[in-house]
Design a protein around this motif. Structure first.
Motif, PDB file in Angstrom:
ATOM      1  N   THR A  11      34.287  47.260  39.176  1.00  0.00           N
ATOM      2  CA  THR A  11      33.211  47.251  40.164  1.00  0.00           C
ATOM      3  C   THR A  11      33.384  45.995  41.005  1.00  0.00           C
ATOM      4  O   THR A  11      33.444  44.888  40.478  1.00  0.00           O
ATOM      5  CB  THR A  11      31.834  47.222  39.469  1.00  0.00           C
ATOM      6  N   TYR A  12      33.526  46.166  42.317  1.00  0.00           N
ATOM      7  CA  TYR A  12      33.696  44.993  43.194  1.00  0.00           C
ATOM      8  C   TYR A  12      32.367  44.271  43.353  1.00  0.00           C
ATOM      9  O   TYR A  12      31.306  44.856  43.127  1.00  0.00           O
ATOM     10  CB  TYR A  12      34.244  45.431  44.556  1.00  0.00           C
ATOM     11  N   PRO A  13      32.410  42.999  43.740  1.00  0.00           N
ATOM     12  CA  PRO A  13      31.169  42.209  43.857  1.00  0.00           C
ATOM     13  C   PRO A  13      30.117  42.868  44.754  1.00  0.00           C
ATOM     14  O   PRO A  13      28.928  42.669  44.559  1.00  0.00           O
ATOM     15  CB  PRO A  13      31.650  40.892  44.473  1.00  0.00           C
ATOM     16  N   ASN A  14      30.565  43.687  45.723  1.00  0.00           N
ATOM     17  CA  ASN A  14      29.586  44.344  46.606  1.00  0.00           C
ATOM     18  C   ASN A  14      28.981  45.603  45.972  1.00  0.00           C
ATOM     19  O   ASN A  14      28.219  46.314  46.605  1.00  0.00           O
ATOM     20  CB  ASN A  14      30.241  44.695  47.941  1.00  0.00           C
ATOM     21  N   GLY A  15      29.354  45.859  44.707  1.00  0.00           N
ATOM     22  CA  GLY A  15      28.748  46.981  43.995  1.00  0.00           C
ATOM     23  C   GLY A  15      29.557  48.276  44.031  1.00  0.00           C
ATOM     24  O   GLY A  15      29.207  49.240  43.346  1.00  0.00           O
ATOM     25  N   SER A  38      41.959  58.376  50.661  1.00  0.00           N
ATOM     26  CA  SER A  38      41.596  56.971  50.888  1.00  0.00           C
ATOM     27  C   SER A  38      40.343  56.612  50.110  1.00  0.00           C
ATOM     28  O   SER A  38      39.401  57.392  50.066  1.00  0.00           O
ATOM     29  CB  SER A  38      41.321  56.740  52.381  1.00  0.00           C
ATOM     30  N   GLY A  39      40.357  55.462  49.480  1.00  0.00           N
ATOM     31  CA  GLY A  39      39.179  55.018  48.736  1.00  0.00           C
ATOM     32  C   GLY A  39      39.127  55.567  47.327  1.00  0.00           C
ATOM     33  O   GLY A  39      38.165  55.321  46.603  1.00  0.00           O
ATOM     34  N   ALA A  40      40.172  56.283  46.897  1.00  0.00           N
ATOM     35  CA  ALA A  40      40.154  56.888  45.564  1.00  0.00           C
ATOM     36  C   ALA A  40      40.323  55.844  44.467  1.00  0.00           C
ATOM     37  O   ALA A  40      39.911  56.060  43.330  1.00  0.00           O
ATOM     38  CB  ALA A  40      41.249  57.940  45.465  1.00  0.00           C
ATOM     39  N   GLY A  41      40.968  54.719  44.781  1.00  0.00           N
ATOM     40  CA  GLY A  41      41.163  53.678  43.778  1.00  0.00           C
ATOM     41  C   GLY A  41      42.617  53.377  43.476  1.00  0.00           C
ATOM     42  O   GLY A  41      42.925  52.637  42.532  1.00  0.00           O
ATOM     43  N   LYS A  42      43.535  53.873  44.303  1.00  0.00           N
ATOM     44  CA  LYS A  42      44.974  53.655  44.063  1.00  0.00           C
ATOM     45  C   LYS A  42      45.312  52.164  44.166  1.00  0.00           C
ATOM     46  O   LYS A  42      45.939  51.586  43.260  1.00  0.00           O
ATOM     47  CB  LYS A  42      45.809  54.432  45.097  1.00  0.00           C
ATOM     48  N   SER A  43      44.894  51.561  45.262  1.00  0.00           N
ATOM     49  CA  SER A  43      45.203  50.135  45.438  1.00  0.00           C
ATOM     50  C   SER A  43      44.546  49.288  44.369  1.00  0.00           C
ATOM     51  O   SER A  43      45.092  48.262  43.948  1.00  0.00           O
ATOM     52  CB  SER A  43      44.737  49.667  46.818  1.00  0.00           C
ATOM     53  N   THR A  44      43.364  49.711  43.929  1.00  0.00           N
ATOM     54  CA  THR A  44      42.679  48.947  42.892  1.00  0.00           C
ATOM     55  C   THR A  44      43.516  48.917  41.612  1.00  0.00           C
ATOM     56  O   THR A  44      43.642  47.868  40.970  1.00  0.00           O
ATOM     57  CB  THR A  44      41.286  49.555  42.634  1.00  0.00           C
ATOM     58  N   ILE A  45      44.126  50.052  41.249  1.00  0.00           N
ATOM     59  CA  ILE A  45      44.993  50.060  40.061  1.00  0.00           C
ATOM     60  C   ILE A  45      46.165  49.101  40.252  1.00  0.00           C
ATOM     61  O   ILE A  45      46.480  48.294  39.369  1.00  0.00           O
ATOM     62  CB  ILE A  45      45.492  51.499  39.759  1.00  0.00           C
TER      63      ILE A  45
HETATM   64  N1  LIG Z   1      37.916  43.766  47.745  1.00  0.00           N
HETATM   65  C1  LIG Z   1      37.065  44.812  47.779  1.00  0.00           C
HETATM   66  N2  LIG Z   1      35.751  44.562  47.836  1.00  0.00           N
HETATM   67  C2  LIG Z   1      34.876  45.582  47.865  1.00  0.00           C
HETATM   68  N3  LIG Z   1      35.208  46.858  47.830  1.00  0.00           N
HETATM   69  C3  LIG Z   1      36.519  47.170  47.769  1.00  0.00           C
HETATM   70  C4  LIG Z   1      37.504  46.166  47.742  1.00  0.00           C
HETATM   71  N4  LIG Z   1      38.725  46.750  47.677  1.00  0.00           N
HETATM   72  C5  LIG Z   1      38.484  48.082  47.664  1.00  0.00           C
HETATM   73  N5  LIG Z   1      37.172  48.339  47.712  1.00  0.00           N
HETATM   74  C6  LIG Z   1      36.532  49.676  47.665  1.00  0.00           C
HETATM   75  O1  LIG Z   1      36.930  50.276  46.476  1.00  0.00           O
HETATM   76  C7  LIG Z   1      37.204  51.629  46.663  1.00  0.00           C
HETATM   77  C8  LIG Z   1      38.622  51.945  46.256  1.00  0.00           C
HETATM   78  O2  LIG Z   1      39.513  51.273  47.138  1.00  0.00           O
HETATM   79  P1  LIG Z   1      41.095  51.302  47.003  1.00  0.00           P
HETATM   80  O3  LIG Z   1      41.459  51.018  45.615  1.00  0.00           O
HETATM   81  O4  LIG Z   1      41.640  50.403  48.049  1.00  0.00           O
HETATM   82  O5  LIG Z   1      41.411  52.818  47.359  1.00  0.00           O
HETATM   83  P2  LIG Z   1      42.761  53.485  47.883  1.00  0.00           P
HETATM   84  O6  LIG Z   1      43.865  52.503  47.760  1.00  0.00           O
HETATM   85  O7  LIG Z   1      42.935  54.672  46.992  1.00  0.00           O
HETATM   86  O8  LIG Z   1      42.496  53.903  49.281  1.00  0.00           O
HETATM   87  C9  LIG Z   1      36.936  51.891  48.140  1.00  0.00           C
HETATM   88  O9  LIG Z   1      35.613  52.430  48.258  1.00  0.00           O
HETATM   89  C10 LIG Z   1      37.009  50.547  48.775  1.00  0.00           C
HETATM   90  O10 LIG Z   1      36.177  50.478  49.878  1.00  0.00           O
END
Ligand SMILES: Nc1ncnc2c1ncn2[C@@H]1O[C@H](COP(=O)(O)OP(=O)(O)O)[C@@H](O)[C@H]1O
Ligand SMILES: [Mg+2]
Lengths: 229, 293
Positions: A11-15, A38-45
């Motif tokens: 969970t990012y700081p913005n919720g 987009s926004g699925a969470g790929k980059s987060t992993i």
């Molecule tokens: N640093 C961040 N702070 C707040 N929200 C974030 C941050 N990075 C990603 N998000 C949110 O987290 C969700 C997943 O993002 P991300 O992992 O980048 O998805 P993807 O790479 O699949 O497009 C999105 O809703 C994005 O807006």
């Protein structure tokens, strides 16, 4: 086991809940596509694996290291075993191709002898040995991505993370880059790649992990991009 | 640190100084200007402290002896005063000398008018160890038998004391404010340098450089800029002050100024130290934020 996520949430700081209770295992030498809208969470992993972000809950293990127990001071040493490839290449515009790659070795304290051996070799691997003295601005997008790849693998890391490496490239160039990544994978390097490139995923038939709204919705060997998104 | 890491830091520092030429010049100029102001403020405070100190230590108590006292009684009184605590010096100005001085100031007219008699009393001139002790000491001398009257310019001492305290505090406050202002200015300037190189920092973090490896070139750059500014500012302050002193001594000789080699050496060291500190603190402040990748 090489990479193991166990009940990981982020969970990012913005919720925003970017990853929800995710469990995932990747073995040494695998080539894995992360797909999804987009926004699925790929980059987060990818960021969790690189310890750019830390899990809010659950356990992330990479290369035998529990990342929530990794002290900040150890993070640089952990990262030396991971090559990062970026959509926007992240090259230093005022350094030549050679210097950009050498930079990655310099800053981890390599000797100049080591640098003189490794940089030409890796530039030959990515097919840029003739353009060693060019500046990034004198290169095409595909060539710039090759420099980025050369920099990522020059230390011969066991893991390469690539977040949309072909996102800024035309289809033909994207294929050249994919061939290069497959070569690197054949040498035993594990590759985790987030992508939107349906054609590439569908024709390579590698393991595909499909994500949606922070969850893994499909995980199959020799998979395809899928029609759900 | 390995040899390669040191070489890297040195090379990067000078490359960056060269690359960020105008920004570096701006930093050096800012440090120099701040330290010039600081330097002149320090010399001003030093001078006023010295001058007021001089005035303070010159405050004298005049104690007038009863005209009926004999020479022996005067001698005893002098010994008594000498033995009081806080006394720095006592000297006797006998009525004969007082008359001569008075006469001299009036062109020898008075002596004949007085018909040979001397109405002036003997007088002790007493100096206290410290200006704060003047009032108390004057009281004690006044209560001695045989002393008629004590004079020490009562109001003047108190006014002078409060003025010098006030002047010192204002001076110290100005210096403190200027020091803070120059640290803030340097940290902003170096933050610009760091900001210009944020891509490099980010890439270094991504390829696994340690924080200290990343910090060193910036720290050295900050130090060099700070010390460069200090050298420039120091030259202006010291050269300017020496010229000012010469000018004042030649043209305004009634203004007392301090000419003191030891003070100049200390001032130079203080300016260099401040410059180095400002550079280091400034770059550390600025790096802190960008290291979080
Ligand atoms: N640093 C961040 N702070 C707040 N929200 C974030 C941050 N990075 C990603 N998000 C949110 O987290 C969700 C997943 O993002 P991300 O992992 O980048 O998805 P993807 O790479 O699949 O497009 C999105 O809703 C994005 O807006
Ligand atoms: Mg993404």
């Amino acid at each position: 086991m090489f990479i193991q996520l166990t009940n990981v949430s982020k969970t990012y700081p913005n919720g925003v809940r970017a990853l929800i209770d995710t469990t995932l295992r990747i073995d040494k030498g695998e080539f894995v596509f992360l797909v999804g809208p987009s926004g699925a969470g790929k980059s987060t992993i990818v960021k969790l694996l690189f310890r750019e972000e830390q899990a809010s809950r659950g356990q992330v293990m990479v290369n035998g290291k529990n990342l929530s127990r990794l002290r900040d001071g150890r993070v640089p040493y952990f990262r030396r075993n991971i090559g990062m490839i970026f959509q926007d290449f992240k090259l230093l515009v005022n350094k030549t191709v050679y210097e950009n790659v050498a930079f990655a070795l310099q800053v981890v304290g390599a000797s100049s002898k080591e640098i003189k051996q490794k940089v030409p070799a890796v530039l030959a691997l990515v097919g840029l040995d003739k353009k060693a003295d060019f500046l990034p601005t004198q290169l095409s997008g595909g060539e710039q991505q090759r420099v980025c790849i050369a920099r990522a693998v020059v230390n011969n890391p066991p893991l390469v993370l690539a977040d949309e490496p072909t996102g800024n490239l035309d289809p033909e160039t994207s294929w050249d880059i994919m061939k290069l990544l497959l070569d690197i994978n054949k040498r035993g390097t594990t590759i985790v790649m987030g992508t939107h490139a349906k054609d590439i995923v569908d024709s390579l038939r590698k393991r595909v992990i499909a994500m949606e709204r922070g969850r893994i919705v499909r995980d199959e060997e020799k998979g395809v991009y899928g029609n759900e998104f | 640190m390995s040899f390669n890491a040191i070489r890297y830091a040195v090379t990067e520092t000078f490359l960056s100084l060269k690359r960020n030429g105008w920004m570096g010049l701006a930093s050096v100029a800012t440090v120099a200007i701040s330290l010039i102001i600081l330097g002149f403020a320090v010399t001003l405070v030093y001078n006023t402290t010295k001058i007021t100190g001089n005035i303070e230590s010159n405050i004298e108590i005049s104690a007038f002896v009863n005209t009926a006292a004999t020479a022996a009684q005067v001698q005893t009184l002098q010994n008594e005063i000498q033995q009081l605590p806080d006394v720095k010096s006592v000297s006797l100005i006998s009525k004969e000398i007082a008359l001569q001085q008075y006469q001299a100031s009036l062109n020898n007219q008075v002596l004949s008018d007085l018909g040979g008699s001397n109405p002036l009393p003997d007088k002790f001139v007493v100096k206290a160890q410290l200006p704060e002790q003047v009032a108390g000491l004057a009281g004690k001398i006044g209560s001695l038998r045989g002393i008629d009257k004590v004079n020490y310019g009562q109001g003047v001492v108190d006014q002078l004391l409060s003025f010098t305290h006030w002047a010192r505090w204002v001076g110290i406050s100005i210096i403190a404010l200027l020091s803070i202002a120059s640290i803030v200015l340097i940290s902003i300037t170096i933050r610009l340098t760091v900001y210009a190189r944020r891509r490099e920092i980010q890439i270094m973090k991504f390829v696994g450089a340690t924080d200290w490896f990343i910090r060193w070139p910036f720290l050295m750059e900050g130090l060099i800029l700070g010390i460069g500014g200090a050298v420039l500012g120091g030259i202006v302050v010291i050269y300017g002050y020496e010229n000012l002193v010469s000018y004042i001594q030649a043209n305004l000789s009634f203004v007392p100024v301090v000419k003191d080699q030891g003070f100049m050496v200390i001032l130079a060291a203080v300016l260099l130290g401040s410059g180095a500190l400002i550079g280091a603190v400034g770059s550390m402040f600025s790096l802190h934020k960008f290291l979080k990748v």
